[in-house]
Design a protein around this motif. Structure first.
Motif, PDB file in Angstrom:
ATOM      1  N   ASP A  97       0.826  -1.206   0.000  1.00  0.00           N
ATOM      2  CA  ASP A  97       0.000   0.000   0.000  1.00  0.00           C
ATOM      3  C   ASP A  97       0.861   1.258   0.000  1.00  0.00           C
ATOM      4  OD1 ASP A  97      -2.506   1.308   0.085  1.00  0.00           O
ATOM      5  OD2 ASP A  97      -2.325   1.572   2.252  1.00  0.00           O
ATOM      6  N   ARG A  98       0.558   2.179  -0.894  1.00  0.00           N
ATOM      7  CA  ARG A  98       1.182   3.499  -1.000  1.00  0.00           C
ATOM      8  C   ARG A  98       2.613   3.470  -1.551  1.00  0.00           C
ATOM      9  NH1 ARG A  98       0.067   7.004   4.252  1.00  0.00           N
ATOM     10  NH2 ARG A  98       0.779   8.595   2.801  1.00  0.00           N
ATOM     11  N   LEU A  99       3.073   2.335  -2.065  1.00  0.00           N
ATOM     12  CA  LEU A  99       4.412   2.240  -2.629  1.00  0.00           C
ATOM     13  C   LEU A  99       4.501   3.005  -3.937  1.00  0.00           C
ATOM     14  CD1 LEU A  99       7.277   0.875  -2.507  1.00  0.00           C
ATOM     15  CD2 LEU A  99       6.299  -0.882  -3.980  1.00  0.00           C
ATOM     16  N   VAL A 100       5.520   3.865  -4.053  1.00  0.00           N
ATOM     17  CA  VAL A 100       5.800   4.592  -5.289  1.00  0.00           C
ATOM     18  C   VAL A 100       7.189   4.178  -5.746  1.00  0.00           C
ATOM     19  CG1 VAL A 100       6.090   6.861  -6.351  1.00  0.00           C
ATOM     20  CG2 VAL A 100       4.346   6.537  -4.589  1.00  0.00           C
ATOM     21  N   ILE A 101       7.321   3.810  -7.041  1.00  0.00           N
ATOM     22  CA  ILE A 101       8.598   3.287  -7.531  1.00  0.00           C
ATOM     23  C   ILE A 101       9.253   4.192  -8.563  1.00  0.00           C
ATOM     24  CG2 ILE A 101       7.958   0.907  -7.001  1.00  0.00           C
ATOM     25  CD1 ILE A 101       7.590   0.514 -10.070  1.00  0.00           C
ATOM     26  N   PHE A 102       8.944   5.479  -8.513  1.00  0.00           N
ATOM     27  CA  PHE A 102       9.619   6.441  -9.383  1.00  0.00           C
ATOM     28  C   PHE A 102      10.024   7.648  -8.544  1.00  0.00           C
ATOM     29  CE2 PHE A 102       5.036   6.577 -10.003  1.00  0.00           C
ATOM     30  CZ  PHE A 102       4.726   7.891  -9.660  1.00  0.00           C
ATOM     31  N   GLY A 103      10.896   8.471  -9.073  1.00  0.00           N
ATOM     32  CA  GLY A 103      11.568   9.504  -8.314  1.00  0.00           C
ATOM     33  C   GLY A 103      10.704  10.599  -7.729  1.00  0.00           C
ATOM     34  N   GLY A 104      11.240  11.205  -6.666  1.00  0.00           N
ATOM     35  CA  GLY A 104      10.607  12.333  -6.008  1.00  0.00           C
ATOM     36  C   GLY A 104      10.448  12.157  -4.520  1.00  0.00           C
ATOM     37  N   GLY A 105      10.818  11.008  -3.983  1.00  0.00           N
ATOM     38  CA  GLY A 105      10.750  10.773  -2.550  1.00  0.00           C
ATOM     39  C   GLY A 105      12.118  10.403  -1.996  1.00  0.00           C
ATOM     40  N   TYR A 106      12.498  11.044  -0.899  1.00  0.00           N
ATOM     41  CA  TYR A 106      13.790  10.770  -0.260  1.00  0.00           C
ATOM     42  C   TYR A 106      13.629  10.692   1.250  1.00  0.00           C
ATOM     43  CZ  TYR A 106      16.323  12.229  -4.492  1.00  0.00           C
ATOM     44  OH  TYR A 106      16.820  12.345  -5.771  1.00  0.00           O
ATOM     45  N   PRO A 107      14.334   9.763   1.888  1.00  0.00           N
ATOM     46  CA  PRO A 107      14.369   9.812   3.346  1.00  0.00           C
ATOM     47  C   PRO A 107      15.176  11.033   3.791  1.00  0.00           C
ATOM     48  CG  PRO A 107      15.838   8.091   2.535  1.00  0.00           C
ATOM     49  CD  PRO A 107      15.133   8.674   1.337  1.00  0.00           C
ATOM     50  N   ILE A 108      14.846  11.554   4.939  1.00  0.00           N
ATOM     51  CA  ILE A 108      15.629  12.631   5.552  1.00  0.00           C
ATOM     52  C   ILE A 108      16.425  11.991   6.671  1.00  0.00           C
ATOM     53  CG2 ILE A 108      15.552  14.809   6.820  1.00  0.00           C
ATOM     54  CD1 ILE A 108      12.806  15.328   5.430  1.00  0.00           C
ATOM     55  N   THR A 109      17.738  12.083   6.569  1.00  0.00           N
ATOM     56  CA  THR A 109      18.602  11.453   7.568  1.00  0.00           C
ATOM     57  C   THR A 109      19.420  12.502   8.318  1.00  0.00           C
ATOM     58  OG1 THR A 109      20.354  11.065   5.939  1.00  0.00           O
ATOM     59  CG2 THR A 109      18.786   9.284   6.291  1.00  0.00           C
ATOM     60  N   VAL A 110      19.589  12.244   9.595  1.00  0.00           N
ATOM     61  CA  VAL A 110      20.444  13.051  10.457  1.00  0.00           C
ATOM     62  C   VAL A 110      21.294  12.064  11.249  1.00  0.00           C
ATOM     63  CG1 VAL A 110      20.527  14.681  12.378  1.00  0.00           C
ATOM     64  CG2 VAL A 110      18.763  14.926  10.612  1.00  0.00           C
ATOM     65  N   ASP A 111      22.606  12.206  11.164  1.00  0.00           N
ATOM     66  CA  ASP A 111      23.521  11.285  11.843  1.00  0.00           C
ATOM     67  C   ASP A 111      23.201   9.833  11.508  1.00  0.00           C
ATOM     68  OD1 ASP A 111      24.802  13.461  13.065  1.00  0.00           O
ATOM     69  OD2 ASP A 111      23.435  13.414  14.783  1.00  0.00           O
ATOM     70  N   ARG A 113      20.499   8.426  10.787  1.00  0.00           N
ATOM     71  CA  ARG A 113      19.199   7.948  11.268  1.00  0.00           C
ATOM     72  C   ARG A 113      18.098   8.584  10.418  1.00  0.00           C
ATOM     73  NH1 ARG A 113      19.060   8.606  17.668  1.00  0.00           N
ATOM     74  NH2 ARG A 113      17.314   7.175  17.454  1.00  0.00           N
ATOM     75  N   VAL A 114      17.146   7.780   9.982  1.00  0.00           N
ATOM     76  CA  VAL A 114      16.021   8.302   9.218  1.00  0.00           C
ATOM     77  C   VAL A 114      15.084   9.010  10.201  1.00  0.00           C
ATOM     78  CG1 VAL A 114      14.055   7.727   7.755  1.00  0.00           C
ATOM     79  CG2 VAL A 114      16.217   6.509   7.456  1.00  0.00           C
ATOM     80  N   VAL A 115      14.904  10.311   9.985  1.00  0.00           N
ATOM     81  CA  VAL A 115      14.073  11.122  10.886  1.00  0.00           C
ATOM     82  C   VAL A 115      12.786  11.594  10.209  1.00  0.00           C
ATOM     83  CG1 VAL A 115      16.073  11.875  12.237  1.00  0.00           C
ATOM     84  CG2 VAL A 115      15.257  13.295  10.329  1.00  0.00           C
ATOM     85  N   GLY A 116      12.645  11.292   8.930  1.00  0.00           N
ATOM     86  CA  GLY A 116      11.479  11.717   8.172  1.00  0.00           C
ATOM     87  C   GLY A 116      11.732  11.493   6.701  1.00  0.00           C
ATOM     88  N   ALA A 117      10.906  12.133   5.870  1.00  0.00           N
ATOM     89  CA  ALA A 117      11.081  12.014   4.421  1.00  0.00           C
ATOM     90  C   ALA A 117      10.367  13.156   3.729  1.00  0.00           C
ATOM     91  CB  ALA A 117      10.540  10.678   3.916  1.00  0.00           C
TER      92      ALA A 117
END
Length: 144
Positions: A97-111, A113-117
């Motif tokens: 569910d909700r999987l997208v397999i083309f560009g435009g989404g990135y995880p946001i990492t700090v140190d 660690r994934v903190v968001g996207a």
């Protein structure tokens, strides 16, 4: 034995900085975009639908962010990940569910660690990627 663990999540201020940087890039490109930032659990943290952005881009941007945080990888990496694996290629896009397999989404990492996207929709996926990368750069987060 501990029964809890600490986790890191993007702040509201940082999420708004990501949005502002992404909007600036989209404006520079002349393409109205939808930009979604989710926290570490995939819950919407900040959102912008620029004037003139397509209605369907609202859900796509959110789903790109959800995909990126859920698996800790950029959405554009999914195509290569599944294309030579028939069970994944057949099942992942319709079964997750909700999987997208083309560009435009990135995880946001700090140190590391994934903190968001961030998820961006409104142009060709390559343009969405550029806007998302600009959003990440707005807080000094790596695009990856």
């Amino acid at each position: 034995m501990a029964q809890t663990f600490p986790k890191a999540s993007i702040t509201t201020d940082a999420a708004h900085q990501v949005i502002a940087a992404a909007e600036a890039k989209a404006s520079e490109m002349g393409t109205p975009m939808v930009i979604a930032v989710v926290d570490d659990g995939g819950v919407l943290k900040a959102f912008s639908r620029m004037d003139g952005a397509a209605l369907l881009s609202v859900q796509i941007a959110q789903d790109k962010a959800y995909t990126a945080v859920g698996f800790g990888m950029a959405t554009h990496g999914w195509h290569d990940f599944i294309k030579d694996d028939p069970p994944l290629a057949d099942g992942a896009p319709t079964g997750i569910d909700r999987l997208v397999i083309f560009g435009g989404g990135y995880p946001i990492t700090v140190d590391d660690r994934v903190v968001g996207a961030i998820g961006v929709s409104g142009g060709h996926y390559s343009e969405d990627q550029q806007v998302a990368e600009a959003g990440l750069a707005g807080i000094g987060a790596p695009a990856g």
